[in-house]
Design a protein around this motif. Structure first.
Motif, PDB file in Angstrom:
ATOM      1  N   SER A  13       0.849  -1.195   0.000  1.00  0.00           N
ATOM      2  CA  SER A  13       0.000   0.000   0.000  1.00  0.00           C
ATOM      3  C   SER A  13       0.885   1.247   0.000  1.00  0.00           C
ATOM      4  O   SER A  13       1.615   1.495   0.956  1.00  0.00           O
ATOM      5  CB  SER A  13      -0.915   0.001   1.233  1.00  0.00           C
ATOM      6  OG  SER A  13      -1.700   1.166   1.262  1.00  0.00           O
ATOM      7  N   ILE A  14       0.834   1.992  -1.099  1.00  0.00           N
ATOM      8  CA  ILE A  14       1.683   3.174  -1.247  1.00  0.00           C
ATOM      9  C   ILE A  14       0.789   4.409  -1.313  1.00  0.00           C
ATOM     10  O   ILE A  14      -0.017   4.558  -2.231  1.00  0.00           O
ATOM     11  CB  ILE A  14       2.537   3.086  -2.528  1.00  0.00           C
ATOM     12  CG1 ILE A  14       3.367   1.791  -2.528  1.00  0.00           C
ATOM     13  CG2 ILE A  14       3.445   4.299  -2.645  1.00  0.00           C
ATOM     14  CD1 ILE A  14       4.074   1.518  -3.830  1.00  0.00           C
ATOM     15  N   GLU A  15       0.934   5.264  -0.346  1.00  0.00           N
ATOM     16  CA  GLU A  15       0.117   6.471  -0.310  1.00  0.00           C
ATOM     17  C   GLU A  15       0.892   7.641  -0.908  1.00  0.00           C
ATOM     18  O   GLU A  15       1.188   8.626  -0.251  1.00  0.00           O
ATOM     19  CB  GLU A  15      -0.308   6.770   1.128  1.00  0.00           C
ATOM     20  CG  GLU A  15      -1.194   5.692   1.740  1.00  0.00           C
ATOM     21  CD  GLU A  15      -1.646   6.027   3.152  1.00  0.00           C
ATOM     22  OE1 GLU A  15      -1.272   7.119   3.648  1.00  0.00           O
ATOM     23  OE2 GLU A  15      -2.368   5.209   3.756  1.00  0.00           O
ATOM     24  N   ASN A  16       1.227   7.501  -2.195  1.00  0.00           N
ATOM     25  CA  ASN A  16       1.968   8.567  -2.848  1.00  0.00           C
ATOM     26  C   ASN A  16       1.020   9.604  -3.455  1.00  0.00           C
ATOM     27  O   ASN A  16      -0.170   9.358  -3.652  1.00  0.00           O
ATOM     28  CB  ASN A  16       2.881   8.011  -3.935  1.00  0.00           C
ATOM     29  CG  ASN A  16       2.176   7.066  -4.887  1.00  0.00           C
ATOM     30  OD1 ASN A  16       2.149   5.871  -4.659  1.00  0.00           O
ATOM     31  ND2 ASN A  16       1.602   7.595  -5.964  1.00  0.00           N
ATOM     32  N   GLU A  17       1.578  10.747  -3.771  1.00  0.00           N
ATOM     33  CA  GLU A  17       0.805  11.803  -4.418  1.00  0.00           C
ATOM     34  C   GLU A  17       0.498  11.381  -5.852  1.00  0.00           C
ATOM     35  O   GLU A  17       1.108  10.458  -6.381  1.00  0.00           O
ATOM     36  CB  GLU A  17       1.616  13.103  -4.403  1.00  0.00           C
ATOM     37  CG  GLU A  17       1.938  13.602  -3.004  1.00  0.00           C
ATOM     38  CD  GLU A  17       2.824  14.825  -3.035  1.00  0.00           C
ATOM     39  OE1 GLU A  17       2.406  15.821  -3.657  1.00  0.00           O
ATOM     40  OE2 GLU A  17       3.922  14.771  -2.467  1.00  0.00           O
ATOM     41  N   PRO A  18      -0.469  12.041  -6.513  1.00  0.00           N
ATOM     42  CA  PRO A  18      -0.774  11.716  -7.913  1.00  0.00           C
ATOM     43  C   PRO A  18       0.484  11.795  -8.776  1.00  0.00           C
ATOM     44  O   PRO A  18       1.308  12.705  -8.611  1.00  0.00           O
ATOM     45  CB  PRO A  18      -1.793  12.790  -8.306  1.00  0.00           C
ATOM     46  CG  PRO A  18      -2.434  13.183  -7.014  1.00  0.00           C
ATOM     47  CD  PRO A  18      -1.334  13.117  -5.991  1.00  0.00           C
ATOM     48  N   ILE A  19       0.616  10.830  -9.688  1.00  0.00           N
ATOM     49  CA  ILE A  19       1.864  10.747 -10.450  1.00  0.00           C
ATOM     50  C   ILE A  19       1.620  10.633 -11.949  1.00  0.00           C
ATOM     51  O   ILE A  19       0.569  10.195 -12.410  1.00  0.00           O
ATOM     52  CB  ILE A  19       2.724   9.547  -9.999  1.00  0.00           C
ATOM     53  CG1 ILE A  19       1.993   8.225 -10.275  1.00  0.00           C
ATOM     54  CG2 ILE A  19       3.116   9.664  -8.537  1.00  0.00           C
ATOM     55  CD1 ILE A  19       2.842   7.006  -9.953  1.00  0.00           C
ATOM     56  N   ALA A  20       2.653  11.028 -12.698  1.00  0.00           N
ATOM     57  CA  ALA A  20       2.768  10.734 -14.127  1.00  0.00           C
ATOM     58  C   ALA A  20       3.787   9.609 -14.231  1.00  0.00           C
ATOM     59  O   ALA A  20       4.848   9.677 -13.596  1.00  0.00           O
ATOM     60  CB  ALA A  20       3.223  11.956 -14.909  1.00  0.00           C
ATOM     61  N   LEU A  21       3.474   8.586 -15.001  1.00  0.00           N
ATOM     62  CA  LEU A  21       4.284   7.369 -15.008  1.00  0.00           C
ATOM     63  C   LEU A  21       4.759   7.008 -16.407  1.00  0.00           C
ATOM     64  O   LEU A  21       3.955   6.870 -17.334  1.00  0.00           O
ATOM     65  CB  LEU A  21       3.461   6.207 -14.448  1.00  0.00           C
ATOM     66  CG  LEU A  21       4.149   4.848 -14.381  1.00  0.00           C
ATOM     67  CD1 LEU A  21       5.185   4.829 -13.257  1.00  0.00           C
ATOM     68  CD2 LEU A  21       3.130   3.723 -14.169  1.00  0.00           C
ATOM     69  N   ALA A  22       6.076   6.849 -16.552  1.00  0.00           N
ATOM     70  CA  ALA A  22       6.662   6.330 -17.794  1.00  0.00           C
ATOM     71  C   ALA A  22       6.788   4.819 -17.643  1.00  0.00           C
ATOM     72  O   ALA A  22       7.368   4.335 -16.667  1.00  0.00           O
ATOM     73  CB  ALA A  22       8.022   6.955 -18.051  1.00  0.00           C
ATOM     74  N   LEU A  23       6.245   4.083 -18.604  1.00  0.00           N
ATOM     75  CA  LEU A  23       6.213   2.626 -18.546  1.00  0.00           C
ATOM     76  C   LEU A  23       7.164   2.024 -19.566  1.00  0.00           C
ATOM     77  O   LEU A  23       7.172   2.402 -20.737  1.00  0.00           O
ATOM     78  CB  LEU A  23       4.797   2.129 -18.877  1.00  0.00           C
ATOM     79  CG  LEU A  23       3.811   1.854 -17.757  1.00  0.00           C
ATOM     80  CD1 LEU A  23       2.456   1.498 -18.368  1.00  0.00           C
ATOM     81  CD2 LEU A  23       4.291   0.724 -16.871  1.00  0.00           C
ATOM     82  N   GLY A  24       7.980   1.042 -19.129  1.00  0.00           N
ATOM     83  CA  GLY A  24       8.840   0.352 -20.079  1.00  0.00           C
ATOM     84  C   GLY A  24       9.964  -0.374 -19.366  1.00  0.00           C
ATOM     85  O   GLY A  24      10.195  -0.161 -18.168  1.00  0.00           O
ATOM     86  N   PHE A  25      10.676  -1.231 -20.096  1.00  0.00           N
ATOM     87  CA  PHE A  25      11.812  -1.909 -19.478  1.00  0.00           C
ATOM     88  C   PHE A  25      13.023  -0.975 -19.418  1.00  0.00           C
ATOM     89  O   PHE A  25      13.801  -0.990 -18.461  1.00  0.00           O
ATOM     90  CB  PHE A  25      12.163  -3.197 -20.244  1.00  0.00           C
ATOM     91  CG  PHE A  25      13.145  -4.049 -19.492  1.00  0.00           C
ATOM     92  CD1 PHE A  25      12.723  -4.858 -18.457  1.00  0.00           C
ATOM     93  CD2 PHE A  25      14.506  -4.015 -19.800  1.00  0.00           C
ATOM     94  CE1 PHE A  25      13.631  -5.624 -17.728  1.00  0.00           C
ATOM     95  CE2 PHE A  25      15.409  -4.778 -19.090  1.00  0.00           C
ATOM     96  CZ  PHE A  25      14.974  -5.579 -18.050  1.00  0.00           C
ATOM     97  N   PHE A  26      13.228  -0.186 -20.458  1.00  0.00           N
ATOM     98  CA  PHE A  26      14.226   0.890 -20.469  1.00  0.00           C
ATOM     99  C   PHE A  26      15.669   0.404 -20.306  1.00  0.00           C
ATOM    100  O   PHE A  26      16.481   1.087 -19.681  1.00  0.00           O
ATOM    101  CB  PHE A  26      13.918   1.938 -19.391  1.00  0.00           C
ATOM    102  CG  PHE A  26      12.588   2.623 -19.545  1.00  0.00           C
ATOM    103  CD1 PHE A  26      12.250   3.269 -20.721  1.00  0.00           C
ATOM    104  CD2 PHE A  26      11.665   2.620 -18.511  1.00  0.00           C
ATOM    105  CE1 PHE A  26      11.021   3.904 -20.864  1.00  0.00           C
ATOM    106  CE2 PHE A  26      10.424   3.250 -18.644  1.00  0.00           C
ATOM    107  CZ  PHE A  26      10.104   3.895 -19.826  1.00  0.00           C
ATOM    108  N   ASP A  27      16.030  -0.745 -20.852  1.00  0.00           N
ATOM    109  CA  ASP A  27      17.431  -1.153 -20.788  1.00  0.00           C
ATOM    110  C   ASP A  27      18.250  -0.301 -21.742  1.00  0.00           C
ATOM    111  O   ASP A  27      18.008  -0.268 -22.950  1.00  0.00           O
ATOM    112  CB  ASP A  27      17.591  -2.633 -21.153  1.00  0.00           C
ATOM    113  CG  ASP A  27      19.044  -3.095 -21.019  1.00  0.00           C
ATOM    114  OD1 ASP A  27      19.781  -2.501 -20.203  1.00  0.00           O
ATOM    115  OD2 ASP A  27      19.439  -4.041 -21.726  1.00  0.00           O
TER     116      ASP A  27
END
Length: 312
Positions: A13-27
């Motif tokens: 359970s993570i009570e973080n603020e609203p976020i923008a998220l970059a998704l990927g493996f990113f190697d």
């Protein structure tokens, strides 16, 4: 930057603020990846959101395609984490890519790993897929009302999409300079200086033997013009690196990384170092004797000095 390691089932359970998220493996965090992450940063700053990246560990091929599994990386997780921290990312989510996780439906992934983490903006490359059998895509992400989805188009180099696979191919086929161009920086291997055979000092080419600190992809065997930094010191030292099996002295030997630094005479055993590969000089070769080896190493050093003039 706060790093969260997520597993299946995701009961964190993570009570973080609203976020923008970059998704990927990113190697590799190559130019294409940087465009995805920079787009996320731009959106986050515009909308007052926290900046976050979600990656996976290990590479999905370990679970999904064992015959072609990828266990070496351009940027192992530790290095990826450090690079993202330098870009000012607030949260890094590292999802354990297990068999159970791979079997999740795409809807379950979205609800348990995105919506539950207060994601308000999702940014991903045009070909990002997720969920069982890769059924989830940018198109399915766009069906959710809980967040907005932004698709980032590919960057092309010579009419070919920049990709981690392409960079790996270039590194393994003597095309370091091309790989560096689409990485956006010199290829880097981090490690620790360890005891070696100490043969170099007897022939006038003292070397530092580098034990990689993670599962780095080693490029094709050969000799490279490199720079190196030592510990927290940002001084840049020029040098020549040999990545190979020492065929002049051994019939069959493990691959080692040896770096001869120019105008350098310190003992640095145990130091953490970063080696930056700038130019491929030649392939590995078995020499008939020490004289031929010394002559080749002298030429390598002279070539490296010329190629690395800007680091003087």
């Amino acid at each position: 930057m706060k790093t969260y390691r997520l597993y299946y089932p995701n009961d964190l359970s993570i009570e973080n603020e609203p976020i923008a998220l970059a998704l990927g493996f990113f190697d590799g965090l190559h130019l294409g990846h940087q465009q995805v992450i920079d787009t996320m940063i731009e959106i986050a700053e515009e909308k007052g959101l926290k900046k976050a990246v979600m990656t996976f560990d290990p590479h999905p091929s370990v679970v999904l395609n064992p015959k072609m599994r990828r266990t070496t990386y351009i940027t192992p997780l530790k290095e990826k984490e450090e690079m993202l921290k330098e870009k000012g990312i607030d949260y890094l989510f590292v999802v354990n890519f297990s068999s159970d996780f791979a079997a999740l439906s795409h809807d379950t992934f979205v609800k348990e790993y995105l919506i539950s983490n207060n994601v308000k903006e999702v940014i991903a490359g045009f070909d990002f897929s997720y969920g069982q059998y890769g059924k989830g895509s940018i198109t399915t992400l766009k069906t959710y009302d809980e967040f907005n989805t932004t698709k980032v188009l590919p960057i092309n180099e010579n009419e070919e999409k920049i990709s981690t696979t392409k960079i790996r191919e270039l590194l393994l086929s003597d095309k370091l300079e091309e790989a560096n161009k689409i990485l956006g920086r010199p290829y880097q291997i981090n490690g620790v200086v360890v005891q070696g055979e100490k043969r170099g000092r007897t022939i006038g080419f003292r070397t530092a033997n580098i034990e990689p600190s993670g599962p780095f992809l080693l490029p094709s065997l050969g000799v490279y013009a490199v720079t190196m930094t030592i510990g927290a010191d940002d001084t840049i030292y020029r040098g020549v690196a040999s990545i190979g099996k020492k065929p002049t002295f051994h019939e069959d030997y493990k691959v080692t990384i040896e770096v001869h630094l120019i105008d350098f005479d310190r003992t640095i055993y145990g130091e953490e170092v970063s080696v930056y590969l700038h130019n491929y000089l030649r392939g590995e070769k078995k020499f008939d004797g020490l004289d031929d080896l010394i002559e080749a190493m002298t030429i390598d050093k002279e070539n490296a000095i010329q190629l690395l003039e800007k680091f003087e």
